[in-house]
Design a protein around this motif. Sequence first.
Motif, short mmCIF file in Angstrom:
data_model
loop_
_atom_site.label_atom_id
_atom_site.label_comp_id
_atom_site.label_asym_id
_atom_site.label_seq_id
_atom_site.Cartn_x
_atom_site.Cartn_y
_atom_site.Cartn_z
N THR A 70 0.80 -1.22 0.00
CA THR A 70 0.00 0.00 0.00
C THR A 70 0.83 1.28 0.00
O THR A 70 0.27 2.37 -0.01
CB THR A 70 -0.92 0.03 1.23
OG1 THR A 70 -0.12 -0.09 2.40
CG2 THR A 70 -1.93 -1.09 1.19
N LYS A 71 2.14 1.17 0.01
CA LYS A 71 3.00 2.34 0.17
C LYS A 71 3.78 2.62 -1.11
O LYS A 71 4.67 1.87 -1.49
CB LYS A 71 3.96 2.08 1.34
CG LYS A 71 4.58 3.30 1.90
CD LYS A 71 5.20 3.13 3.28
CE LYS A 71 6.06 1.95 3.50
NZ LYS A 71 6.89 2.06 4.69
N GLN A 72 3.41 3.73 -1.80
CA GLN A 72 4.12 4.15 -3.02
C GLN A 72 4.60 5.59 -2.95
O GLN A 72 4.85 6.20 -3.98
CB GLN A 72 3.19 4.02 -4.25
CG GLN A 72 2.84 2.62 -4.63
CD GLN A 72 1.54 2.16 -4.01
OE1 GLN A 72 0.70 2.96 -3.67
NE2 GLN A 72 1.38 0.87 -3.87
N TRP A 73 4.70 6.15 -1.76
CA TRP A 73 5.12 7.54 -1.58
C TRP A 73 6.25 7.59 -0.57
O TRP A 73 6.35 6.77 0.33
CB TRP A 73 3.95 8.38 -1.09
CG TRP A 73 2.84 8.47 -2.08
CD1 TRP A 73 1.82 7.57 -2.25
CD2 TRP A 73 2.65 9.48 -3.06
NE1 TRP A 73 1.02 7.98 -3.27
CE2 TRP A 73 1.49 9.14 -3.78
CE3 TRP A 73 3.33 10.65 -3.38
CZ2 TRP A 73 1.01 9.92 -4.82
CZ3 TRP A 73 2.85 11.43 -4.41
CH2 TRP A 73 1.70 11.06 -5.12
N ARG A 74 7.14 8.58 -0.73
CA ARG A 74 8.24 8.84 0.19
C ARG A 74 8.09 10.23 0.78
O ARG A 74 7.56 11.13 0.12
CB ARG A 74 9.59 8.79 -0.53
CG ARG A 74 10.11 7.43 -0.85
CD ARG A 74 11.50 7.50 -1.47
NE ARG A 74 11.50 8.16 -2.78
CZ ARG A 74 12.11 9.31 -3.04
NH1 ARG A 74 12.77 9.95 -2.13
NH2 ARG A 74 12.05 9.84 -4.26
N LEU A 75 8.59 10.43 1.97
CA LEU A 75 8.62 11.75 2.59
C LEU A 75 9.70 12.57 1.90
O LEU A 75 10.85 12.17 1.82
CB LEU A 75 8.93 11.62 4.08
CG LEU A 75 9.08 12.92 4.86
CD1 LEU A 75 7.75 13.64 4.93
CD2 LEU A 75 9.62 12.64 6.23
N LYS A 76 9.31 13.73 1.38
CA LYS A 76 10.27 14.61 0.71
C LYS A 76 10.85 15.60 1.71
O LYS A 76 12.07 15.72 1.83
CB LYS A 76 9.59 15.36 -0.45
CG LYS A 76 10.52 16.21 -1.24
CD LYS A 76 9.80 16.89 -2.39
CE LYS A 76 10.75 17.80 -3.14
NZ LYS A 76 10.04 18.60 -4.14
N GLU A 77 9.98 16.31 2.42
CA GLU A 77 10.44 17.27 3.42
C GLU A 77 9.34 17.57 4.41
O GLU A 77 8.16 17.40 4.12
CB GLU A 77 10.91 18.56 2.75
CG GLU A 77 9.81 19.32 2.06
CD GLU A 77 10.27 20.64 1.48
OE1 GLU A 77 11.21 21.24 2.03
OE2 GLU A 77 9.68 21.07 0.48
N VAL A 78 9.75 18.01 5.58
CA VAL A 78 8.81 18.48 6.60
C VAL A 78 8.72 19.99 6.44
O VAL A 78 9.71 20.70 6.61
CB VAL A 78 9.27 18.09 8.01
CG1 VAL A 78 8.30 18.62 9.05
CG2 VAL A 78 9.42 16.59 8.13
N ILE A 79 7.54 20.49 6.11
CA ILE A 79 7.37 21.91 5.87
C ILE A 79 7.18 22.66 7.18
O ILE A 79 7.77 23.70 7.40
CB ILE A 79 6.19 22.14 4.91
CG1 ILE A 79 6.51 21.50 3.56
CG2 ILE A 79 5.89 23.62 4.76
CD1 ILE A 79 5.36 21.44 2.61
N GLN A 80 6.34 22.11 8.06
CA GLN A 80 6.08 22.77 9.34
C GLN A 80 5.87 21.70 10.40
O GLN A 80 5.03 20.81 10.26
CB GLN A 80 4.85 23.65 9.23
CG GLN A 80 4.54 24.42 10.49
CD GLN A 80 3.30 25.29 10.33
OE1 GLN A 80 2.69 25.34 9.27
NE2 GLN A 80 2.94 25.98 11.39
#
Length: 84
Positions: A70-80
């Motif tokens: 079910t996982k096809q996304w990665r964390l790019k950055e923490v904005i806030q």
Amino acid sequence: MDRRKRVMQGVVTSAKMTKTITVQVTRTVRHPRYHKFLKRYDCYYAHDEKGMCQAGDIVSIIESAPISKTKQWRLKEVIQKVEA
């Protein structure tokens, strides 16, 4: 074939899993007949390798090759970060 990867921004709703966060992405759509703008929500599982996110953070996620079923996304950055 260099395909552009999709990037989305949303709010972390759950960070209870190991190396996985749930991100709720909000989009607005227009009703076809009444032309009113409506909010629609989609939830995505994203890979958080370092486990640095917590619920309430605003993050950016990027599309990647499938990591699990079910996982096809990665964390790019923490904005806030949420203030704790």
